[in-house]
Design a protein around this motif. Sequence first.
Motif, PDB file in Angstrom:
ATOM      1  N   UNK A   1       0.839  -1.187   0.000  1.00  0.00           N
ATOM      2  CA  UNK A   1       0.000   0.000   0.000  1.00  0.00           C
ATOM      3  C   UNK A   1       0.877   1.240   0.000  1.00  0.00           C
ATOM      4  N   UNK A   2       0.505   2.192  -0.809  1.00  0.00           N
ATOM      5  CA  UNK A   2       1.156   3.485  -0.821  1.00  0.00           C
ATOM      6  C   UNK A   2       0.438   4.358   0.206  1.00  0.00           C
ATOM      7  N   UNK A   3       1.208   5.024   1.055  1.00  0.00           N
ATOM      8  CA  UNK A   3       0.635   5.876   2.089  1.00  0.00           C
ATOM      9  C   UNK A   3       1.123   7.299   1.867  1.00  0.00           C
ATOM     10  N   UNK A   4       0.185   8.244   1.824  1.00  0.00           N
ATOM     11  CA  UNK A   4       0.513   9.661   1.683  1.00  0.00           C
ATOM     12  C   UNK A   4      -0.380  10.471   2.592  1.00  0.00           C
ATOM     13  N   UNK A   5       0.105  11.652   2.911  1.00  0.00           N
ATOM     14  CA  UNK A   5      -0.708  12.606   3.642  1.00  0.00           C
ATOM     15  C   UNK A   5      -0.825  13.836   2.754  1.00  0.00           C
ATOM     16  N   UNK A   6      -2.054  14.150   2.360  1.00  0.00           N
ATOM     17  CA  UNK A   6      -2.332  15.265   1.459  1.00  0.00           C
ATOM     18  C   UNK A   6      -3.229  16.238   2.207  1.00  0.00           C
ATOM     19  N   UNK A   7      -2.696  17.418   2.462  1.00  0.00           N
ATOM     20  CA  UNK A   7      -3.415  18.452   3.200  1.00  0.00           C
ATOM     21  C   UNK A   7      -3.986  17.902   4.508  1.00  0.00           C
ATOM     22  N   UNK A   8      -3.211  17.064   5.188  1.00  0.00           N
ATOM     23  CA  UNK A   8      -3.597  16.523   6.478  1.00  0.00           C
ATOM     24  C   UNK A   8      -4.463  15.281   6.432  1.00  0.00           C
ATOM     25  N   UNK A   9      -4.922  14.875   5.256  1.00  0.00           N
ATOM     26  CA  UNK A   9      -5.747  13.666   5.122  1.00  0.00           C
ATOM     27  C   UNK A   9      -4.856  12.491   4.711  1.00  0.00           C
ATOM     28  N   UNK A  10      -5.080  11.356   5.316  1.00  0.00           N
ATOM     29  CA  UNK A  10      -4.296  10.160   5.039  1.00  0.00           C
ATOM     30  C   UNK A  10      -4.947   9.380   3.894  1.00  0.00           C
ATOM     31  N   UNK A  11      -4.118   8.996   2.933  1.00  0.00           N
ATOM     32  CA  UNK A  11      -4.595   8.189   1.808  1.00  0.00           C
ATOM     33  C   UNK A  11      -3.731   6.943   1.719  1.00  0.00           C
ATOM     34  N   UNK A  12      -4.386   5.797   1.688  1.00  0.00           N
ATOM     35  CA  UNK A  12      -3.707   4.512   1.505  1.00  0.00           C
ATOM     36  C   UNK A  12      -4.324   3.855   0.282  1.00  0.00           C
ATOM     37  N   UNK A  13      -3.479   3.508  -0.668  1.00  0.00           N
ATOM     38  CA  UNK A  13      -4.015   2.863  -1.862  1.00  0.00           C
ATOM     39  C   UNK A  13      -3.097   1.726  -2.277  1.00  0.00           C
ATOM     40  N   UNK A  14      -3.689   0.602  -2.675  1.00  0.00           N
ATOM     41  CA  UNK A  14      -2.861  -0.521  -3.127  1.00  0.00           C
ATOM     42  C   UNK A  14      -2.260  -0.198  -4.490  1.00  0.00           C
TER      43      UNK A  14
ATOM     44  N   UNK B   1       7.766   6.119  -4.420  1.00  0.00           N
ATOM     45  CA  UNK B   1       7.011   5.906  -3.177  1.00  0.00           C
ATOM     46  C   UNK B   1       7.840   6.198  -1.932  1.00  0.00           C
ATOM     47  N   UNK B   2       8.691   7.223  -2.008  1.00  0.00           N
ATOM     48  CA  UNK B   2       9.498   7.667  -0.877  1.00  0.00           C
ATOM     49  C   UNK B   2       8.962   9.019  -0.421  1.00  0.00           C
ATOM     50  N   UNK B   3       8.783   9.181   0.872  1.00  0.00           N
ATOM     51  CA  UNK B   3       8.227  10.417   1.426  1.00  0.00           C
ATOM     52  C   UNK B   3       9.115  11.622   1.140  1.00  0.00           C
ATOM     53  N   UNK B   4       8.464  12.642   0.610  1.00  0.00           N
ATOM     54  CA  UNK B   4       9.072  13.959   0.430  1.00  0.00           C
ATOM     55  C   UNK B   4       8.016  14.958   0.889  1.00  0.00           C
ATOM     56  N   UNK B   5       8.391  15.855   1.773  1.00  0.00           N
ATOM     57  CA  UNK B   5       7.453  16.858   2.280  1.00  0.00           C
ATOM     58  C   UNK B   5       7.428  18.051   1.338  1.00  0.00           C
ATOM     59  N   UNK B   6       6.214  18.491   0.996  1.00  0.00           N
ATOM     60  CA  UNK B   6       6.026  19.586   0.051  1.00  0.00           C
ATOM     61  C   UNK B   6       5.317  20.750   0.726  1.00  0.00           C
ATOM     62  N   UNK B   7       5.391  21.945   0.124  1.00  0.00           N
ATOM     63  CA  UNK B   7       4.737  23.121   0.711  1.00  0.00           C
ATOM     64  C   UNK B   7       3.248  22.902   0.937  1.00  0.00           C
ATOM     65  N   UNK B   8       2.733  23.627   1.910  1.00  0.00           N
ATOM     66  CA  UNK B   8       1.330  23.511   2.279  1.00  0.00           C
ATOM     67  C   UNK B   8       1.236  22.887   3.649  1.00  0.00           C
ATOM     68  N   UNK B   9       0.050  22.781   4.145  1.00  0.00           N
ATOM     69  CA  UNK B   9      -0.175  22.222   5.469  1.00  0.00           C
ATOM     70  C   UNK B   9      -0.247  20.704   5.400  1.00  0.00           C
ATOM     71  N   UNK B  10       0.656  20.052   6.091  1.00  0.00           N
ATOM     72  CA  UNK B  10       0.670  18.591   6.204  1.00  0.00           C
ATOM     73  C   UNK B  10       0.641  17.892   4.850  1.00  0.00           C
ATOM     74  N   UNK B  11       1.651  18.154   4.045  1.00  0.00           N
ATOM     75  CA  UNK B  11       1.794  17.514   2.744  1.00  0.00           C
ATOM     76  C   UNK B  11       3.030  16.614   2.744  1.00  0.00           C
TER      77      UNK B  11
END
Length: 195
Positions: free
Chosen positions: A34-47, A76-86
């Motif tokens: 599963x790929x896990x990301x946080x986009x604008x503070x919301x958690x998304x997990x997708x196979x 699929x490596x975490x990189x933090x981007x501008x904005x709130x909780x990205x």
Amino acid sequence: MTALDERRIEMAENSDERTLDEMFQWLESAPEGFKVEIVEGAVFMSPQRDIHWQIIRRIVRALEDRFGMDVTVMSDVRIDFPGTLNGFAPEVAKIKDGAGKDEAGRWRHQDVEFVAEVISKGTGHNDYGPKKAAYAAAGVPAYLVADPYQRKCHLYTAPKEGDYTTETAVAFGTDLDLTDTPVGLTLTTADFPRD
């Protein structure tokens, strides 16, 4: 409400870098594949589906053919981007030559010169919306969206004031000209699988 729920609410109200780190710590137990990301503070997990991996592999292969096997390309490596909780995990991110990781051991968004995302039905709105805006705000020179549902690639370039000023769309099967971007290649999409 449990103490953990109260802590999550408190942390959401006081969003900062540490909060993003803690959110990822909570998600370390995500199922494999599963790929896990946080986009604008919301958690998304997708196979990750096989179609996605086939497209990702072809993009990475094109970058390796162009720059050699030592090119700094992440998937699929975490990189933090501008904005709130990205905290994004792009399908493909090419890092500038000579770039290093920050003090936390992560790649810096300032060193990303190319990103490619492959659309999933459940998270495609992120790739065309908040992620596109964050990549533009970060100044990522070239952002590619491969959409197996539309059977098209969308290339966004020339970021300015938080948006991309240029969009090129080509159907799968048409070569995509990236020669005027930092990756300097023509991407063959003939073998991109369709969904």
